[in-house]
Design an enzyme around this catalytic site. Structure first.
Site, PDB file in Angstrom:
ATOM      1  N   TYR A  22      -4.686   1.799  15.822  1.00 31.55           N
ATOM      2  CA  TYR A  22      -3.490   1.843  16.675  1.00 31.55           C
ATOM      3  C   TYR A  22      -3.820   1.610  18.143  1.00 31.55           C
ATOM      4  O   TYR A  22      -3.113   0.876  18.818  1.00 31.55           O
ATOM      5  CB  TYR A  22      -2.741   3.173  16.483  1.00 31.55           C
ATOM      6  CG  TYR A  22      -2.115   3.257  15.107  1.00 31.55           C
ATOM      7  CD1 TYR A  22      -0.858   2.709  14.858  1.00 31.55           C
ATOM      8  CD2 TYR A  22      -2.809   3.800  14.027  1.00 31.55           C
ATOM      9  CE1 TYR A  22      -0.301   2.729  13.592  1.00 31.55           C
ATOM     10  CE2 TYR A  22      -2.255   3.828  12.752  1.00 31.55           C
ATOM     11  CZ  TYR A  22      -0.995   3.288  12.543  1.00 31.55           C
ATOM     12  OH  TYR A  22      -0.451   3.297  11.286  1.00 31.55           O
ATOM     13  N   ARG A  78       0.850  -1.186   0.000  1.00 27.33           N
ATOM     14  CA  ARG A  78       0.000   0.000   0.000  1.00 27.33           C
ATOM     15  C   ARG A  78       0.891   1.242   0.000  1.00 27.33           C
ATOM     16  O   ARG A  78       1.659   1.453   0.936  1.00 27.33           O
ATOM     17  CB  ARG A  78      -0.912  -0.004   1.227  1.00 27.33           C
ATOM     18  CG  ARG A  78      -1.719   1.271   1.348  1.00 27.33           C
ATOM     19  CD  ARG A  78      -2.725   1.249   2.520  1.00 27.33           C
ATOM     20  NE  ARG A  78      -3.405   2.529   2.560  1.00 27.33           N
ATOM     21  CZ  ARG A  78      -3.380   3.364   3.593  1.00 27.33           C
ATOM     22  NH1 ARG A  78      -2.763   3.043   4.720  1.00 27.33           N
ATOM     23  NH2 ARG A  78      -4.000   4.524   3.525  1.00 27.33           N
ATOM     24  N   GLU A 121      -7.617   8.329   6.066  1.00 28.67           N
ATOM     25  CA  GLU A 121      -7.961   8.996   7.323  1.00 28.67           C
ATOM     26  C   GLU A 121      -8.450  10.431   7.130  1.00 28.67           C
ATOM     27  O   GLU A 121      -7.807  11.388   7.584  1.00 28.67           O
ATOM     28  CB  GLU A 121      -6.758   8.986   8.280  1.00 28.67           C
ATOM     29  CG  GLU A 121      -6.255   7.590   8.602  1.00 28.67           C
ATOM     30  CD  GLU A 121      -5.233   7.572   9.736  1.00 28.67           C
ATOM     31  OE1 GLU A 121      -4.810   8.655  10.176  1.00 28.67           O
ATOM     32  OE2 GLU A 121      -4.880   6.476  10.190  1.00 28.67           O
TER      33      GLU A 121
END
Ligand code: FCB
Length: 463
Positions: A293, A75, A164
């Site tokens: 995360y 990616r 994001e």
């Protein structure tokens, strides 16, 4: 022994501004991150992405690294100002040629390219014209998506529109700790909307240009929000609306929740949402990209006593949590990574199961997960990062648990392939499974890279 499905896609992830360098070469234009990092005092240590990991010049070596790891996918993100400087007009051919080489180099090594169109590097000219709070940026983005579909769509079979958008909107325009560094909550909510709209328009543009069987996706950093006690349920709901439903609502359900509009009514009337926009934002996608995360812990704040702001996103002069004046972000128990983020993989399982419950027909893919640790180079010249291996093992187990619970999780990408420019933290935070020497740019496998190669090759977590 934990075993993953045979078709499970294993990969690593990076982003253009964090690794490429060559910031002013071959016709690349400036992005908001060039401007931001070149402004003294905004990035730790005065670091910039000017050179980053010099990936632009070390492409072959880095492709070989990926091949050595044995990953099935990589990616990366395309730098918009490299391929279309200024964000409008014709393509910059030398810039496109770099991504041609990258894609071809991956394919020749048997690695599937997963291309993110926007990982935060907006052409500076578009910011000067208003940035994401301006509606036209969504149209520019769609145009850029179409051009990339035309040029790379014959070979790239997996596209991620945005990375994001939470960070782009709220860190970029509300708390200002990311580029372009603005602190205007109304502008941030307009940015939320134009990112959602831009996503929808970009999916349409890619569907009309890229290969028919190409997978469409968007990557969200969904917050897994928990309350300190039952009484904090309203605080949990509010944080969830602002962070998750502001994107999941339009993109997957075709509407912003009424509660979100109401909760933010003192900031904006949302008049930037035009008829049909929410339907445009909701394009069928094939897989949802999830970056995880750590979880988020909140409590109702009654205004007495100091307010905790431990949301893990760096304190700016303003909060990224628009209209959350009564929500406190509580520090969670350790252990912590070098970012100060607590390590709690149970949040990942819970988040994946929630997504499976709410959107049962939409598969997910972990497009980022990983950890920064101090990573000293040992006397043997090697980084023995047992803490990172432990982090990755825990989170992969959490993914396996979600799969066992019925979630359709298609793949996992470690953040990151190599140590790189960690935004406002500069190079101080190392997320790589491959170490990068900042002086020589030498790449050295950390223990975690060896460990990950074994996981990838066997599809199993070693005991
Ligand atoms: C994510 C970003 C990525 C990286 C990791 C640590 O928010 O998408 O670029 O910085 O955090």
């Amino acid at each position: 022994m934990t075993t993953f499905p045979e078709s499970f896609l294993w990969g690593t992830a990076t982003a253009a501004y964090q690794v490429e360098g060559a910031w002013d070469e071959d016709g690349r234009g400036p992005s908001i991150w060039d401007t931001f990092s070149h402004t003294p005092g905004l990035v730790a240590n005065g670091d910039t992405g000017d050179v980053a990991c010099d990936h632009y010049h070390r492409l072959e070596e880095d492709l070989d690294l990926l091949a050595g790891l044995g990953v099935g996918a990589y990616r990366f993100s395309i730098s918009w100002p490299r391929v279309q400087p200024g964000g409008a007009g014709p393509l910059n051919e030398p810039g496109v040629a770099f991504y041609d080489r990258l894609v071809d180099g991956l394919l020749s090594r048997g690695i599937a390219p997963v291309a993110t169109l926007y990982h935060w590097d907006l052409p500076q000219e578009l910011e000067d014209a208003g940035g994401w709070p301006d509606r036209d940026t969504a149209s520019r983005f769609a145009d850029y998506a179409r051009l990339m579909g035309e040029r790379l769509g014959d070979r790239v079979r997996a596209w991620i529109t945005l990375n994001e958008p939470w960070c782009s909107a709220y860190l970029g325009y509300a708390s200002g700790v990311h580029a372009p560094g603005r602190t205007d909550p109304a502008a941030a909510l307009a940015a939320v909307h134009h990112l959602n709209l831009g996503h929808g328009l970009a999916v349409q543009a890619l569907r009309s240009t890229a290969a028919r069987d190409a997978l469409m996706s968007v990557t969200l950093n969904l917050h897994h929000v928990r309350g300190v006690s039952e009484a904090d349920a309203p605080a949990v709901r509010k944080a969830d609306l602002l962070s998750n439903m502001a994107f999941l609502g339009p993109m997957l359900e075709g509407a912003y929740p009424r509660e979100l509009i109401e909760a933010t009514s003192s900031v904006t009337d949302w008049s930037f949402v035009r008829d049909g926009d929410e339907a445009t934002a909701r394009q069928p996608i094939d897989v949802l990209g999830v970056n995880y995360y750590n979880p988020t812990l909140v409590r109702h704040w009654d205004g007495s006593g100091p307010k905790e702001t431990a949301d893990g996103h760096q304190d700016g002069t303003a909060s990224p949590w628009i209209a959350c004046d009564d929500v406190e972000f509580v520090r969670q128990p350790g252990p912590y990574t070098e970012m100060g983020w607590n390590i709690d993989e149970t949040g990942l399982t819970e988040l994946l199961l929630r997504l499976h419950r709410d959107y049962p027909d939409l598969p997910t893919m972990i497009t980022e997960n990983g950890a920064a640790f101090p990573d000293p180079v040992g006397p043997d010249g090697v980084v023995h990062d047992a803490d990172r291996i432990d982090y990755l093992r825990r989170h992969l187990s959490a993914v396996a648990e979600a799969i066992a619970g019925g979630a359709d999780v298609r793949g996992y990408f470690v953040w990151s392939l190599m140590d790189n420019f960690e935004w406002a933290h500069g190079y101080a935070k190392r997320f790589g499974i491959v170490h990068v020497d900042r002086e020589t740019m030498k790449r050295t496998w950390k223990d975690s890279a060896h460990w990950y190669r074994d996981v990838v090759s066997t599809g199993k977590l070693p005991e």
